[in-house]
Design an enzyme around this catalytic site. Structure first.
Site, mmCIF file in Angstrom:
data_model
loop_
_atom_site.group_PDB
_atom_site.id
_atom_site.type_symbol
_atom_site.label_atom_id
_atom_site.label_comp_id
_atom_site.label_asym_id
_atom_site.label_seq_id
_atom_site.Cartn_x
_atom_site.Cartn_y
_atom_site.Cartn_z
ATOM 1 N N ASP A 487 25.487 -3.999 -55.703
ATOM 2 C CA ASP A 487 24.438 -3.389 -54.882
ATOM 3 C C ASP A 487 23.054 -3.924 -55.190
ATOM 4 O O ASP A 487 22.107 -3.697 -54.439
ATOM 5 C CB ASP A 487 24.398 -1.874 -55.144
ATOM 6 C CG ASP A 487 25.480 -1.134 -54.396
ATOM 7 O OD1 ASP A 487 25.694 -1.445 -53.221
ATOM 8 O OD2 ASP A 487 26.098 -0.241 -54.992
HETATM 9 C C1 BGC Z 1 22.440 0.953 -59.091
HETATM 10 C C2 BGC Z 1 23.772 0.658 -58.495
HETATM 11 C C3 BGC Z 1 24.008 1.608 -57.371
HETATM 12 C C4 BGC Z 1 22.873 1.491 -56.366
HETATM 13 C C5 BGC Z 1 23.041 2.343 -55.141
HETATM 14 C C6 BGC Z 1 21.368 0.936 -58.040
HETATM 15 O O1 BGC Z 1 20.171 1.331 -58.601
HETATM 16 O O2 BGC Z 1 22.154 0.042 -60.108
HETATM 17 O O3 BGC Z 1 24.784 0.726 -59.471
HETATM 18 O O4 BGC Z 1 25.235 1.352 -56.761
HETATM 19 O O5 BGC Z 1 21.670 1.791 -56.997
HETATM 20 O O6 BGC Z 1 22.744 3.669 -55.331
HETATM 21 C C1 NOJ Z 2 27.953 1.563 -57.958
HETATM 22 C C2 NOJ Z 2 28.427 1.676 -56.562
HETATM 23 O O1 NOJ Z 2 29.018 2.921 -56.341
HETATM 24 C C3 NOJ Z 2 29.407 0.599 -56.221
HETATM 25 O O2 NOJ Z 2 29.731 0.651 -54.864
HETATM 26 C C4 NOJ Z 2 28.829 -0.739 -56.578
HETATM 27 O O3 NOJ Z 2 29.773 -1.689 -56.244
HETATM 28 C C5 NOJ Z 2 28.407 -0.798 -58.015
HETATM 29 N N1 NOJ Z 2 27.477 0.253 -58.262
HETATM 30 C C6 NOJ Z 2 27.818 -2.137 -58.417
HETATM 31 O O4 NOJ Z 2 26.534 -2.301 -57.938
#
Ligand code: BGC
Ligand code: NOJ
Length: 813
Positions: A487
């Site tokens: 993400d």
């Molecule tokens: C986090 C991710 C998360 C994303 C969406 C980011 O700040 O590092 O792990 O999936 O936010 O909420």
């Molecule tokens: C948490 C999210 O729930 C997941 O969808 C994502 O792939 C990981 N973070 C990595 O960013």
């Protein structure tokens, strides 16, 4: 190594984790409820309850990130003379003579003892019922008669957990309750559009109550010293606005040796629109009375609890291993499967790290959670697939998240994560292989929940594949969109404004060259699955069409995705390499190594082996494999959120446990059992539990999303426990690739990959209408099945053809 303090231990016989010190390094929680009504409960009884949706239907209030941490929950105050104490130590924190919290399968039992009195509370949500039971047993172990004053406590949330936290100008005037006998009803907003209310009941006569928080606690007191409790005097307050609560007051006399049970019920009720009231302003309590009547005695409660235990017995009988190594057996047979159920239920919505208001069900998350859950309750998995697919758009793109209550796509986050579509194939294929139920492909499923837009689920899978093919970049690799699985790799974002969300801001995307090797590998893996599925259902032309696309993708990766010692991670907006030896920082990333090795891209040219070796060399550390190396030390405008994290945390070189299994499966496919095993054991909770309870900080019985990596201040410190794709991926890894029992369309494939020290082991696997008792004799081999004997006769190949009934299988490697 510094001696680590221990806070608890596993009790495998009861399938419990036993916490013996209430002051754990972080609240160690459990989940209650399996469908519809859910609660989170910490080892000191903190937490909250909700119906289906932690944002839109919050029943009790919780304050995140509070001081002290984990304040607020279901509390019992026991006033014994001048001493006031709680069975779970908090909130009074009166030192206890004994404390124990047992977290089990959908239940928690907290026991405290003080001055000869024992208070033991069993918390659970009965199957198919919308309530939390709190069975409190008070026992007098002293030789004196005890006159105790007992106060219960719950704090109502004003339903929408987001507005509950911010809209006080309204909230302080809306709160409403009713009191009837020993039941306190919470009916805020029931007068207008809501058709639901909650109640808190106890199955005994009460000698008083409170429903107004400030009256009960006192404006300048705390949960630790509520005025009513300290004075031993309930106020019989009736809340009008402000902050409604529910507290029962009960006077209890216990003779020496005597024990009494009290059944408290926190319930949730929905009424039909035209049956909301029994009199003007008086809520219709018929359903509440009926629910209470089902659980108003110890016998009824014990029966409901026994049913819950039987339910878990049955679920955990579906896949059982006996290896003789209790660290493996307890994770496979108990905790990994349990965590898979929890992630299936909640996706990434509600934990002590996910506030319940931010994220609903993730498209990619829920598809991955399916592979850890589908063997448990296939019909629920089936419904989930339909729900997820219903949030897809006609071009194959999809809402990134949806709300569990409405099942509608979440507009705040929208779509544009270009890995999302592939995961639908991943989840659906897992379902069909488990069940043999191809009929799901013919289900009519809408786009964006629009009635009239329905096409078959198969069509959804097809457009999912096409979405990748139609969005290729200059190297014929998949365009990344807002981000792929990571993400935080936001290659079209370009943000200098701290008020912009990295996930939803796309400042430039016209003419982008940002491509993802992770999606490329994912496309090849799921594409092969899709091709096999098409062949299976007689769609030869479609199979051939997609096989060609897969072949082209493989060629594109070999040509443009290989860096010499490992797979590249991506190309940026301008077409420059990311995750290359040429880069200054973050020369190698884990995601593309995982997916491209699982896809076996370039295996014949040695790419897979080199990539796996590079993971060991550059990513592995004491606590697992980090996401990238070296960590970013400065913010890179072109890359988005990833480099916003300090070194060693989250997506910047944290051990993002979710992606470790990708490499481990890559190792298994390559037949490198020793390496697979050593990676796996590093992040297996039971091994971490033994060595690092204090350092690890979070619950030692489940995986967490992230463990601080080698570049962090405290490598090995865990965060974001419970709701992580790690659960399903650890399950897939151990059940299908290490122990090697893999559902296929026509039967069970047996193809283990083990360390060369592995002993003989037995898996008992229920599969459709059959049960297989499979004994594997590794004989020092890491991989390669020499012979399978099914019910006394040798078979060809590694797939046991499915036939109903009980079977024995002997596997020699
Ligand atoms: C986090 C991710 C998360 C994303 C969406 C980011 O700040 O590092 O792990 O999936 O936010 O909420
Ligand atoms: C948490 C999210 O729930 C997941 O969808 C994502 O792939 C990981 N973070 C990595 O960013």
């Amino acid at each position: 190594m510094e001696q680590q303090k221990r806070y608890g231990h596993f009790d495998d016989q009861h399938r419990e984790y036993v916490i013996t010190d209430p002051q754990t390094p972080w609240p160690w929680i459990n989940y209650l409820g399996n469908e519809d009504f859910f609660s989170l409960i910490s080892n000191t009884a903190g937490g909250y309850s909700f119906y289906k949706d932690a944002k839109f239907r919050r029943i009790t209030r919780y304050r995140y990130n509070n001081v002290p941490m984990d304040n607020g929950g279901r509390y019992f105050y026991i006033k014994d003379g001048d001493t006031v104490w709680n069975p779970g130590w908090k909130p009074c924190k009166t030192p206890l003579d004994f404390y124990e919290c047992r977290h089990g399968m959908s239940y928690t039992r907290i026991t405290g003892r003080k001055n000869g009195v024992e208070a033991s509370v069993l918390f659970f949500v009965p199957l198919k019922k919308w309530c939390e039971v709190q069975k409190l047993t008070l026992t007098n172990n002293s030789s004196d008669t005890k006159q105790l004053k007992l106060f219960s406590f719950e704090e109502w949330c004003l339903w929408n957990a987001a507005t509950d936290m911010e809209n006080f100008q309204r909230n302080f005037s809306t709160g409403e309750v009713e009191i009837e006998g020993s039941t306190i009803y919470h009916k805020t907003e029931y007068r207008e559009r809501r058709n639901h209310y909650a109640f808190y009941h106890v199955n005994t006569e009460i000698q008083g109550f409170d429903t107004d928080r400030e009256t009960f606690v006192g404006l300048y007191n705390e949960f630790a010293d509520p005025q009513a409790v300290m004075e031993g005097k309930p106020r019989n307050s009736h809340a009008h606005g402000w902050s409604p609560i529910a507290s029962h007051y009960i006077e209890v006399t216990l003779q020496p040796g005597e024990s009494k049970d009290f059944v408290f019920l926190l319930g949730y009720i929905e009424n039909e629109q035209d049956e909301k009231f029994e009199a003007p302003q008086v809520i219709n309590k018929k359903k509440a009375h009926a629910l209470i009547a089902e659980l108003d005695t110890t016998e009824k409660v014990d029966k409901a609890f026994a049913e819950l235990c039987e339910y878990w017995d049955a679920l955990l009988n579906i896949y059982k291993v006996h290896t003789g190594n209790d660290k493996i057996d307890r994770m496979v047979n108990i905790w990994n499967q349990y965590q898979c159920m929890v992630t299936f239920n909640f996706s990434r919505s509600a934990s002590f790290f996910e506030s319940g208001v931010g994220r609903g069900m993730g498209f990619r998350d829920s598809n991955q959670d399916l592979v850890g859950f589908v063997h448990q309750i296939p019909p629920r998995a089936r419904q989930r697939i339909i729900d997820i697919a219903s949030t897809q758009f006609p071009d194959g793109g999809c809402y990134h998240q949806y709300q569990p209550l409405t099942k509608r796509g979440n507009n705040d986050i929208g779509g544009g994560f270009n890995d999302d579509p592939c995961w639908l194939i991943f989840g659906t294929v897992a379902y069909i292989k488990e069940t043999g139920d191809f009929s799901i492909l013919d289900e009519m499923v809408p786009f964006d929940n629009q009635p009239g837009s329905e096409v078959t689920l198969f069509e959804h899978l097809k457009i999912s594949m096409d979405h990748v093919i139609k969005n290729l970049g200059p190297h014929m690799l998949p365009l990344i969109g807002r981000a792929d699985w990571n993400d935080c790799l936001n290659l079209n974002c370009f943000s200098w404004d701290p008020n912009e969300s990295f996930q939803t801001t796309e400042n430039v995307s016209e003419g982008t060259k940002a491509e993802s090797l992770m999606i490329a590998g994912l496309f090849v893996v799921t594409g092969k699955d899709y091709v096999a599925l098409c062949k299976k259902i007689g769609k030869a032309d479609e199979a051939a069409r997609m096989q060609q696309a897969v072949d082209e993708m493989i060629e594109a990766v070999k040509k443009h995705g290989w860096d010499g010692e490992w797979y590249l991670r991506a190309y940026d907006f301008y077409g420059r390499k990311i995750g290359s030896n040429e880069c200054e920082e973050a020369k190698i990333f884990i995601e593309s190594q995982g997916w491209c090795t699982m896809a076996e891209i370039g295996a014949e040219d040695g790419m897979v082996a080199k990539s796996l070796d590079s993971c060991k060399k550059y990513l592995e550390c004491e606590h697992g494999m980090v996401l990238n190396n070296p960590a970013f030390t400065k913010y890179i405008y072109e890359y988005g959120e990833i480099s916003s994290y300090p070194e060693g945390y989250k997506e910047n070189a944290g051990i993002f446990c979710h992606n470790n299994p990708w490499v481990i499966i890559g190792e298994c496919i390559a037949g490198r059992g020793n390496d697979a095993w050593s990676h796996y054991a590093k992040i297996l909770p039971s091994y971490v539990e033994e060595k690092y309870q204090t350092l690890h900080k979070v619950e030692p019985y489940v995986n967490c999303q992230m463990v601080a990596g080698k570049d962090a201040a405290r490598p090995g410190e865990g965060k974001n426990s419970w709701l992580t794709g790690t659960a399903a991926w650890m399950w897939l890894t151990v059940s299908q690739y290490i122990l090697g029992v893999k559902p296929q369309y026509d039967g069970l494939q047996i193809d283990p990959c083990l360390p060369d020290t592995a002993n003989d082991y037995t898996v008992v696997r229920q599969f459709r209408e059959a049960e297989y008792t499979i004994t594997v004799h590794p004989n020092g081999h890491q991989k390669g099945v020499k012979q399978i004997v099914l019910d006394g006769s040798a078979i060809d190949g590694t797939i046991i053809p499915y036939t109903p009934g009980n079977h024995t299988v002997e596997v020699t490697m």
